[in-house]
Motif scaffolding. Structure first.
Motif, PDB file in Angstrom:
ATOM      1  N   VAL A 130       0.849  -0.934  -0.167  1.00 15.52           N
ATOM      2  CA  VAL A 130      -0.180  -0.030   0.124  1.00 15.52           C
ATOM      3  C   VAL A 130       0.844   1.252  -0.236  1.00 15.52           C
ATOM      4  O   VAL A 130       1.393   1.700   0.976  1.00 15.52           O
ATOM      5  N   LEU A 131       0.734   1.925  -0.972  1.00 17.37           N
ATOM      6  CA  LEU A 131       1.910   2.983  -1.266  1.00 17.37           C
ATOM      7  C   LEU A 131       1.213   4.362  -1.154  1.00 17.37           C
ATOM      8  O   LEU A 131       0.200   4.849  -1.896  1.00 17.37           O
ATOM      9  N   GLY A 132       1.923   5.129  -0.234  1.00 19.03           N
ATOM     10  CA  GLY A 132       1.261   6.350   0.212  1.00 19.03           C
ATOM     11  C   GLY A 132       1.955   7.576   0.268  1.00 19.03           C
ATOM     12  O   GLY A 132       2.270   7.919   1.496  1.00 19.03           O
ATOM     13  N   LEU A 133       2.650   7.939  -0.705  1.00 18.11           N
ATOM     14  CA  LEU A 133       3.708   9.051  -0.910  1.00 18.11           C
ATOM     15  C   LEU A 133       3.379  10.003  -1.953  1.00 18.11           C
ATOM     16  O   LEU A 133       2.239   9.892  -2.605  1.00 18.11           O
ATOM     17  N   GLY A 134       3.831  11.043  -1.832  1.00 21.31           N
ATOM     18  CA  GLY A 134       3.574  12.284  -2.878  1.00 21.31           C
ATOM     19  C   GLY A 134       3.376  13.415  -2.030  1.00 21.31           C
ATOM     20  O   GLY A 134       3.378  14.497  -2.651  1.00 21.31           O
ATOM     21  N   CYS A 135       2.767  13.308  -0.965  1.00 21.02           N
ATOM     22  CA  CYS A 135       2.465  14.807  -0.286  1.00 21.02           C
ATOM     23  C   CYS A 135       3.327  15.462   0.170  1.00 21.02           C
ATOM     24  O   CYS A 135       3.358  16.727  -0.279  1.00 21.02           O
ATOM     25  N   ASN A 136       4.671  15.205   0.528  1.00 28.20           N
ATOM     26  CA  ASN A 136       5.886  15.870   0.959  1.00 28.20           C
ATOM     27  C   ASN A 136       6.313  16.418  -0.314  1.00 28.20           C
ATOM     28  O   ASN A 136       7.044  17.465  -0.153  1.00 28.20           O
ATOM     29  N   ASP A 137       6.020  15.950  -1.463  1.00 28.33           N
ATOM     30  CA  ASP A 137       6.646  16.300  -2.755  1.00 28.33           C
ATOM     31  C   ASP A 137       6.190  17.601  -3.141  1.00 28.33           C
ATOM     32  O   ASP A 137       6.739  18.369  -3.847  1.00 28.33           O
ATOM     33  N   LEU A 138       4.961  17.863  -2.385  1.00 27.77           N
ATOM     34  CA  LEU A 138       4.258  19.337  -2.860  1.00 27.77           C
ATOM     35  C   LEU A 138       5.053  20.184  -2.162  1.00 27.77           C
ATOM     36  O   LEU A 138       4.544  21.682  -2.687  1.00 27.77           O
ATOM     37  N   VAL A 175      -0.047  -3.767  -6.156  1.00 27.42           N
ATOM     38  CA  VAL A 175       0.343  -2.195  -5.476  1.00 27.42           C
ATOM     39  C   VAL A 175      -1.081  -1.693  -5.469  1.00 27.42           C
ATOM     40  O   VAL A 175      -2.113  -1.570  -6.362  1.00 27.42           O
ATOM     41  N   VAL A 176      -1.467  -1.272  -4.026  1.00 27.04           N
ATOM     42  CA  VAL A 176      -2.602  -0.422  -3.890  1.00 27.04           C
ATOM     43  C   VAL A 176      -1.934   0.982  -3.773  1.00 27.04           C
ATOM     44  O   VAL A 176      -1.210   1.281  -2.793  1.00 27.04           O
ATOM     45  N   LEU A 177      -2.350   1.838  -4.575  1.00 30.15           N
ATOM     46  CA  LEU A 177      -1.858   3.264  -4.596  1.00 30.15           C
ATOM     47  C   LEU A 177      -2.778   4.269  -3.885  1.00 30.15           C
ATOM     48  O   LEU A 177      -4.110   4.525  -4.289  1.00 30.15           O
ATOM     49  N   LEU A 178      -2.406   5.041  -2.937  1.00 28.01           N
ATOM     50  CA  LEU A 178      -3.073   5.915  -2.290  1.00 28.01           C
ATOM     51  C   LEU A 178      -2.686   7.418  -2.632  1.00 28.01           C
ATOM     52  O   LEU A 178      -1.464   7.793  -2.723  1.00 28.01           O
ATOM     53  N   SER A 179      -3.580   8.277  -2.840  1.00 31.03           N
ATOM     54  CA  SER A 179      -3.189   9.557  -3.431  1.00 31.03           C
ATOM     55  C   SER A 179      -2.738  10.110  -2.222  1.00 31.03           C
ATOM     56  O   SER A 179      -3.173   9.895  -1.010  1.00 31.03           O
ATOM     57  N   PRO A 180      -2.284  11.245  -2.403  1.00 31.20           N
ATOM     58  CA  PRO A 180      -2.017  12.340  -1.328  1.00 31.20           C
ATOM     59  C   PRO A 180      -3.173  12.782  -0.708  1.00 31.20           C
ATOM     60  O   PRO A 180      -4.269  12.859  -1.430  1.00 31.20           O
ATOM     61  N   PRO A 181      -3.426  13.395   0.468  1.00 26.31           N
ATOM     62  CA  PRO A 181      -4.808  14.058   1.170  1.00 26.31           C
ATOM     63  C   PRO A 181      -5.096  15.190  -0.025  1.00 26.31           C
ATOM     64  O   PRO A 181      -4.098  15.775  -0.288  1.00 26.31           O
ATOM     65  N   LEU A 182      -6.370  15.492   0.189  1.00 22.98           N
ATOM     66  CA  LEU A 182      -6.696  16.933  -0.379  1.00 22.98           C
ATOM     67  C   LEU A 182      -6.236  17.912   0.671  1.00 22.98           C
ATOM     68  O   LEU A 182      -7.016  18.209   1.896  1.00 22.98           O
ATOM     69  N   ILE A 183      -5.225  18.847   0.559  1.00 19.49           N
ATOM     70  CA  ILE A 183      -4.684  19.559   1.762  1.00 19.49           C
ATOM     71  C   ILE A 183      -5.444  20.741   1.728  1.00 19.49           C
ATOM     72  O   ILE A 183      -5.886  21.416   0.568  1.00 19.49           O
ATOM     73  N   ILE A 184      -5.503  21.214   3.077  1.00 21.77           N
ATOM     74  CA  ILE A 184      -6.399  22.541   3.155  1.00 21.77           C
ATOM     75  C   ILE A 184      -5.606  23.557   3.998  1.00 21.77           C
ATOM     76  O   ILE A 184      -4.930  23.098   4.885  1.00 21.77           O
ATOM     77  N   HIS A 185      -5.170  24.714   3.307  1.00 22.99           N
ATOM     78  CA  HIS A 185      -4.381  25.513   3.890  1.00 22.99           C
ATOM     79  C   HIS A 185      -4.779  26.238   5.124  1.00 22.99           C
ATOM     80  O   HIS A 185      -5.988  26.973   4.978  1.00 22.99           O
ATOM     81  N   ARG A 186      -4.387  25.873   6.403  1.00 20.75           N
ATOM     82  CA  ARG A 186      -4.973  26.580   7.941  1.00 20.75           C
ATOM     83  C   ARG A 186      -3.926  27.115   8.396  1.00 20.75           C
ATOM     84  O   ARG A 186      -4.103  27.470   9.610  1.00 20.75           O
ATOM     85  N   GLY A 187      -2.687  27.085   7.886  1.00 25.50           N
ATOM     86  CA  GLY A 187      -1.601  27.772   8.512  1.00 25.50           C
ATOM     87  C   GLY A 187      -0.766  27.030   9.658  1.00 25.50           C
ATOM     88  O   GLY A 187       0.456  27.576  10.036  1.00 25.50           O
ATOM     89  N   PHE A 188      -1.101  25.755   9.742  1.00 31.86           N
ATOM     90  CA  PHE A 188      -0.294  24.799  10.745  1.00 31.86           C
ATOM     91  C   PHE A 188       1.000  24.307   9.890  1.00 31.86           C
ATOM     92  O   PHE A 188       2.210  24.124  10.397  1.00 31.86           O
ATOM     93  N   HIS A 189       1.159  24.183   8.545  1.00 33.41           N
ATOM     94  CA  HIS A 189       2.186  23.566   7.844  1.00 33.41           C
ATOM     95  C   HIS A 189       2.462  24.828   6.596  1.00 33.41           C
ATOM     96  O   HIS A 189       2.274  24.401   5.453  1.00 33.41           O
ATOM     97  N   ASP A 205      -5.523  14.261  -9.201  1.00 33.75           N
ATOM     98  CA  ASP A 205      -5.892  13.871 -10.659  1.00 33.75           C
ATOM     99  C   ASP A 205      -4.812  13.171 -11.445  1.00 33.75           C
ATOM    100  O   ASP A 205      -4.982  12.041 -11.954  1.00 33.75           O
ATOM    101  N   GLU A 206      -3.493  13.500 -11.249  1.00 33.21           N
ATOM    102  CA  GLU A 206      -2.508  12.860 -11.804  1.00 33.21           C
ATOM    103  C   GLU A 206      -2.405  11.523 -11.429  1.00 33.21           C
ATOM    104  O   GLU A 206      -2.032  10.499 -12.288  1.00 33.21           O
ATOM    105  N   PHE A 207      -2.451  11.089 -10.063  1.00 34.94           N
ATOM    106  CA  PHE A 207      -2.183   9.955  -9.595  1.00 34.94           C
ATOM    107  C   PHE A 207      -3.309   9.035  -9.983  1.00 34.94           C
ATOM    108  O   PHE A 207      -2.852   7.768 -10.099  1.00 34.94           O
ATOM    109  N   SER A 208      -4.455   9.411 -10.468  1.00 39.97           N
ATOM    110  CA  SER A 208      -5.545   8.548 -10.879  1.00 39.97           C
ATOM    111  C   SER A 208      -4.935   8.029 -12.218  1.00 39.97           C
ATOM    112  O   SER A 208      -5.799   6.962 -12.643  1.00 39.97           O
ATOM    113  N   GLN A 209      -3.959   8.522 -12.720  1.00 39.58           N
ATOM    114  CA  GLN A 209      -3.648   8.041 -14.091  1.00 39.58           C
ATOM    115  C   GLN A 209      -2.800   6.866 -13.938  1.00 39.58           C
ATOM    116  O   GLN A 209      -2.584   6.232 -14.993  1.00 39.58           O
ATOM    117  N   LEU A 210      -2.303   6.559 -12.803  1.00 36.17           N
ATOM    118  CA  LEU A 210      -0.978   5.764 -12.627  1.00 36.17           C
ATOM    119  C   LEU A 210      -1.549   4.404 -12.528  1.00 36.17           C
ATOM    120  O   LEU A 210      -1.395   3.373 -11.553  1.00 36.17           O
TER     121      LEU A 210
END
Length: 262
Positions: A130-138, A175-189, A205-210
């Motif tokens: 279960v692959l869950g990466l890509g969020c920190n790449d943002l 391989v079960v691919l997880l997308s990054p979460p839908l991030i909401i900007h709230r000032g914490f990060h 959307d790009e992950f859904s093509q993989l």
């Protein structure tokens, strides 16, 4: 005295017999070789708590989605959580907060690709990753990378998994691919930038093509899960709470059962 010691001895005997029976049952279960599921990801796999009250803490063991997944599978599989805060897909991050490793120093510590194959081979045979990466790449400091480039980074990991020979009988794990979460900007990060919501949506959307038939099988996930559609992030806009963990575990369970055909 004898009158009091006899019941104790009998109780001890019964206890030891129960332990022996339990041990035999355990051996029988071990011989059945449950499936092995490796969850390789970032802080949301690690169990980072996104609630304001516990922000930055790790969720209790029983509340992490990886633990809930194993329970929901009812003994059919062993779930191995391999989540690391700050982990990227295959990009070095010079400002990550981890201690130095390898020859790349600090920048290499959170690069997922550097650790993926050793991790796979230490746990093989692995039935499902279960692959869950890509969020920190943002994070803008890594380029900024475009959503397409982030997806291609994860596609390299999928290809590595498919060529790893770390699956059953020397084959490839599913391989079960997880997308990054839908991030909401709230000032914490703030290191994710003010446009993180739009960029995370585009990356999903790009992950859904993989996946097949979008790309060739040797570079494609077997199934894809859009985390943005499964659960909303918690107070910090980036991580989940317990309710989110329950929903993620259920979504992953359904796809794991599907790919394993059980």
């Amino acid at each position: 005295d004898i009158k009091t010691s006899l019941p104790v001895a009998a109780s001890t005997f019964e206890y030891n017999m129960k332990r022996a029976r339990d041990s035999e049952d355990a051996m029988t279960t071990a011989d059945a070789s449950p499936f092995t599921i490796l969850c390789f990801g970032d802080s949301n796999t690690h169990g980072y708590d996104g609630t304001q009250a516990r922000l930055g803490e790790r969720m209790p063991y029983g509340k992490r989605w990886t633990t809930l997944l194993e329970r929901q599978l009812g003994g059919k599989a062993i779930v191995i959580p391999e989540g690391l805060n700050g982990r990227t897909s295959n990009f070095d991050d010079p400002l990550n907060s981890l201690p130095p490793c390898c020859d790349g120093g600090d920048a290499a510590s959170a690069n997922g690709r550097r650790f993926l194959l050793p991790c796979l081979h230490s746990h093989k045979p692995v039935d499902v990753v279960v692959l869950g990466l890509g969020c920190n790449d943002l994070k803008p400091r890594l380029g900024p990378l475009s959503p397409s480039e982030i997806a291609k980074g994860c596609q390299r990991l999928i290809a590595d998994i498919k060529k790893s020979n770390a699956g059953p009988n020397g084959g490839a794990p599913l391989v079960v691919l997880l997308s990054p979460p839908l991030i909401i900007h709230r000032g914490f990060h703030p290191d994710f930038g003010v446009d993180c919501e739009a960029r995370s949506r585009q990356t999903i959307d790009e992950f859904s093509q993989l996946r097949v038939p979008k790309v060739s099988a040797e570079k494609a996930a077997d199934v894809f899960i859009d985390l943005g559609a499964v659960a909303s992030t918690s107070d910090d806009g980036l991580h989940f709470d317990y309710d989110g963990a329950v929903k993620i575990a259920e979504a992953v369970k359904q796809q794991v059962l599907k790919v394993l055909d059980i």
